[in-house]
Design a protein around this motif. Structure first.
Motif, short mmCIF file in Angstrom:
data_model
loop_
_atom_site.label_atom_id
_atom_site.label_comp_id
_atom_site.label_asym_id
_atom_site.label_seq_id
_atom_site.Cartn_x
_atom_site.Cartn_y
_atom_site.Cartn_z
N VAL A 1 -1.74 -13.79 -3.91
CA VAL A 1 -3.10 -13.33 -4.15
C VAL A 1 -3.45 -12.46 -3.11
O VAL A 1 -3.96 -11.42 -3.16
CB VAL A 1 -4.30 -14.50 -4.03
CG1 VAL A 1 -5.70 -14.01 -3.80
CG2 VAL A 1 -4.02 -15.32 -5.34
N MET A 2 -2.94 -12.77 -1.89
CA MET A 2 -3.20 -11.89 -0.61
C MET A 2 -2.65 -10.53 -0.68
O MET A 2 -3.45 -9.78 -0.49
CB MET A 2 -2.71 -12.73 0.58
CG MET A 2 -3.44 -12.32 1.91
SD MET A 2 -3.18 -13.37 3.33
CE MET A 2 -1.51 -13.07 3.83
N MET B 1 -7.25 -3.19 -2.47
CA MET B 1 -8.20 -2.79 -1.33
C MET B 1 -7.77 -1.17 -0.99
O MET B 1 -8.36 -0.38 -1.04
CB MET B 1 -8.12 -3.43 -0.05
CG MET B 1 -8.76 -4.73 -0.18
SD MET B 1 -10.48 -4.93 -0.50
CE MET B 1 -10.91 -6.54 -0.86
N ILE B 2 -6.34 -1.15 -0.83
CA ILE B 2 -5.89 0.25 -0.30
C ILE B 2 -5.88 1.19 -1.20
O ILE B 2 -6.09 2.22 -1.22
CB ILE B 2 -4.39 -0.02 0.30
CG1 ILE B 2 -4.37 -1.11 1.57
CG2 ILE B 2 -3.60 1.34 0.68
CD1 ILE B 2 -3.21 -1.51 1.94
N MET C 1 -4.66 -8.67 -3.36
CA MET C 1 -5.64 -8.23 -2.77
C MET C 1 -5.66 -6.93 -1.67
O MET C 1 -6.39 -5.87 -1.62
CB MET C 1 -6.57 -9.22 -1.95
CG MET C 1 -7.15 -10.19 -3.03
SD MET C 1 -7.83 -9.54 -4.52
CE MET C 1 -9.45 -8.72 -3.81
N ALA C 2 -4.39 -7.03 -1.04
CA ALA C 2 -4.11 -6.04 -0.10
C ALA C 2 -3.94 -4.56 -0.51
O ALA C 2 -4.42 -3.60 -0.49
CB ALA C 2 -3.05 -6.30 0.90
N ILE D 1 -2.16 -12.98 9.85
CA ILE D 1 -1.24 -12.94 8.83
C ILE D 1 -0.16 -13.77 8.95
O ILE D 1 0.34 -14.51 8.21
CB ILE D 1 -0.69 -11.35 8.56
CG1 ILE D 1 -1.89 -10.37 8.26
CG2 ILE D 1 0.02 -11.02 7.34
CD1 ILE D 1 -2.74 -10.46 7.16
N THR E 1 -9.21 2.35 -2.17
CA THR E 1 -9.64 3.28 -1.27
C THR E 1 -9.07 4.63 -1.47
O THR E 1 -9.80 5.85 -1.36
CB THR E 1 -9.41 2.63 0.23
OG1 THR E 1 -9.82 1.22 0.39
CG2 THR E 1 -10.00 3.90 1.08
#
Lengths: 435, 67
Positions: free
Chosen positions: B42-43, B50-51, B46-47, B18, B54
Motif C-alpha cells: 500500500v505504501m 503521488m509522484i 501510494m508513493a 520509512i 504530480t
C-alpha cells in the motif's frame, strides 16, 4: 445506555438538506476558485501583487506561501495527533484519529497545491521532479518536497490500513452502497488471522508518523531559517517555531472539527467529554509553547543590540504597518490559552466552546504565518532598496480562500464516504470512558 | 560542505519514518509477512501514485498553459 456504536456511523446514514446546501455552496466556491486559477494560468503571476525587490518594490512570496506554511503546519500537527493515538492505542480517541488522518491528508494536499499555484507555471513541477536527485543534496525546497511527499504517502497508508481494520468489523450490507464498495476494495483478501498483525502495524505506523512530525515537520521552517541574506527569517529557531505553530494549528483544526461533529450528530458518547478535555489540554499546552517560542524569536530583533536590518523588521512587526494584525493574531492565540487554562472543565462540557477556541486560534496562526513570510521580505537587507509593499489582489484572495473552502468541501464529502471510527473495542472503550 | 548536507538530512532525518515502518512491519510481533507485505505494498503504491499524479499534472498543465 447509549454506546459509541450507536452513533459513529450516523454521518454515513444521513444526508440532510443542510448537508446538500453546504456542499452546493462549497462547490460553487470551488468553481469560482477554478476560474481564478485559469485566469492566473492565462496571464501568469502578473495578476498577483507579487513583485521583485528594487525598482518594483515588492515581495517575492505572499499569500500563497503564507497559506502553504499554514496548511503544512496543520498537516504536521494532524499527523502528530494521529501518530500519538495509534501508537498509544487510545481507543477512546478513535474518531479523533480518523479526523486527523483525513484532515492531515487534505491539509498536505492543499499545501502541495499552493506550492504549484505559486510556481506560476504549474508544468514546472516536472523540473522539481527531474532535478530532485541533484537539488536534494543542497536545497531545503527539495527537502520540503520530499517531506510533503512522505507525509502524503504515510498518512494515506495509515488511512487505508486503519480503514481496512474498521471495515473488517462491519456488516457491509448495512452501509450505503458507495461506502460498501470502498469497504470491499479495502478489505480485499482480508483474513481474520491478520487482525493482530494489523494492530501491530498501525502502532508502528503511528510511531513513524510521530517521528515524521517531529523531524521532517521542521523542514518548512528551515525554508526560511537557512536564508542568511534575509533578516527576519534567518536563525536557528525557525524549524522549531514552525513545528510549534504546526502542532497548535493541527490540534486546533481537529478540535474544531470534533466540536462541530459532536454538535451536529449529538455525539456525546462517540466523542465523550474527557476526550474534549484532552484536546483542550493539547490546545492549551501547544498554544503556550508557541507563544514562548515566538517571544524568543522576536526578542533579539527588538533588543537595542540587534543589527539594523533585524531591528527594522522587529519594530515593523510591533509598531509598523501590520502591527494591528500581529497583535490581533497574538491575542487570538493567547486569550484562548488563558481561558482554556482557567475554565477548562466548565468550558469543555460541550464541544461548541472547544470548536470556537480552535477556530480563533487557527485564525491567529494563519495571520502570523502570513506575517512571518511577507513582512521580512518588505525590508530587503544589504542593498539600498526602498521598503516594499504588498496588497494581495482579488485573484490571490480567491485562490487562497478557495483552497481553504475546497479543503472543507473534501472533508465534508469524506465524512459521507468512510466511517469516522471503528466498531472494534467499542464496548470496552465505552466502559473505560464511563468508569 | 554546503552540497553535502542534503545527504545526511535525507538519509538520516527525512527517511527515518520509512525505516521505522519497514523494520516494524517486517520484524514486529506477531510475524506475518503476508500482512506486512500488504502494508508495504500500500505504501509503495501510494508513493508511485503521488509522484506519478504530480508528473501527470505537470504534463497536462504544460499542454494547456498558453506560454
Amino acid at each position: 445506555m447509549a454506546t459509541k456504536t450507536d452513533g459513529v456511523l450516523d454521518p454515513l446514514r444521513t444526508i440532510s438538506t443542510k448537508f446538500i446546501a453546504l456542499v452546493a455552496v462549497l462547490g460553487i466556491a470551488a468553481l469560482i476558485t477554478a476560474e481564478a486559477i485559469i485566469h492566473q494560468l492565462r496571464h501568469g503571476l502578473a495578476v498577483t501583487d507579487l513583485a521583485s525587490w528594487g525598482t518594483q518594490e515588492g515581495v517575492t512570496w505572499g499569500l500563497y506561501i503564507g497559506t502553504f506554511e499554514w496548511f503544512a503546519g496543520m498537516a504536521v500537527g494532524s499527523i502528530a495527533v494521529v501518530g500519538y493515538i495509534r501508537y498509544r492505542e487510545l481507543t477512546r480517541y478513535d474518531v479523533i484519529a480518523r479526523i486527523g488522518e483525513l484532515w492531515g491528508l487534505i491539509a498536505g494536499l492543499s499545501a502541495a497545491y499552493l506550492i504549484v499555484i505559486d510556481l506560476g507555471r504549474p508544468d514546472r513541477v516536472l523540473n522539481i521532479l527531474t532535478a530532485w536527485v541533484v537539488t536534494v543534496q543542497y536545497s531545503p525546497l527539495a527537502w520540503d518536497v520530499t517531506f510533503v511527499t512522505a507525509l502524503l504517502v504515510m498518512t494515506s497508508t495509515m488511512l487505508i490500513l486503519s480503514l481496512r481494520r474498521d471495515f473488517s468489523e462491519m456488516d457491509h450490507d448495512s452501509l450505503p452502497v458507495y461506502t460498501a464498495i470502498i469497504g470491499q476494495v479495502l478489505t480485499a483478501g482480508y483474513r481474520p488471522a491478520e487482525r493482530e498483525k494489523l494492530d501491530s502495524m498501525l502502532r508502528w505506523l503511528g510511531l513513524a508518523l510521530l517521528i515524521l512530525a517531529f523531524t521532517g515537520g521542521m523542514v518548512p521552517g528551515w525554508l526560511l531559517g537557512v536564508v542568511g541574506a534575509q533578516a527576519g527569517w534567518y536563525g536557528g529557531i525557525a524549524g522549531v517555531s514552525f513545528l510549534a505553530g504546526g502542532l497548535l494549528s493541527g490540534v486546533a483544526a481537529i478540535a474544531l472539527i470534533a466540536g462541530l461533529m459532536r454538535y451536529l450528530y449529538d455525539w456525546e458518547t462517540v466523542i465523550p467529554t474527557d476526550v474534549l478535555v484532552g484536546l483542550g489540554k493539547g490546545l492549551t499546552l501547544f498554544g503556550f509553547v508557541y507563544l514562548v517560542i515566538l517571544f524568543n524569536e522576536l526578542l533579539p530583533s527588538i533588543f537595542p543590540m540587534a543589527p539594523l536590518a533585524e531591528s527594522r523588521i522587529g519594530e515593523a512587526m510591533l509598531y509598523g504597518h501590520f502591527a494591528t494584525d500581529f497583535w490581533l493574531a497574538m491575542a487570538a492565540i493567547a486569550i484562548p490559552v488563558l481561558v482554556l487554562a482557567v475554565f477548562r472543565e466548565r468550558m469543555l462540557a460541550s464541544g461548541t466552546e472547544l470548536a470556537v477556541a480552535g477556530a480563533i486560534m487557527l485564525w491567529g496562526v494563519f495571520v502570523k504565518k502570513q506575517l512571518t513570510v511577507i513582512e521580512p521580505l518588505m525590508y530587503p537587507s544589504g542593498l539600498p532598496y526602498e521598503v516594499g509593499s504588498y496588497v494581495p489582489t482579488l485573484v490571490e484572495w480567491v485562490i487562497t480562500i478557495g483552497a481553504i473552502l475546497i479543503a472543507i468541501l473534501l472533508f465534508t464529502i469524506a465524512t459521507k464516504l468512510v466511517p469516522m471510527g471503528g466498531l472494534t473495542d467499542t464496548q470496552s472503550s465505552t466502559t473505560e470512558v464511563n468508569t | 560542505m554546503t552540497t553535502a548536507i542534503g545527504i545526511p538530512i535525507l538519509f538520516g532525518i527525512l527517511l527515518l519514518p520509512i525505516y521505522t515502518v519497514i523494520v516494524g512491519f517486517l520484524l514486529g510481533e506477531p510475524r506475518d509477512f503476508r500482512t506486512a507485505g500488504i502494508g508495504l505494498g500500500v505504501m509503495v503504491a501510494m508513493a508511485i501514485f503521488m509522484i506519478a499524479s504530480t508528473a501527470m499534472m505537470g504534463v497536462v498543465f504544460g499542454r494547456i498553459t498558453p506560454f
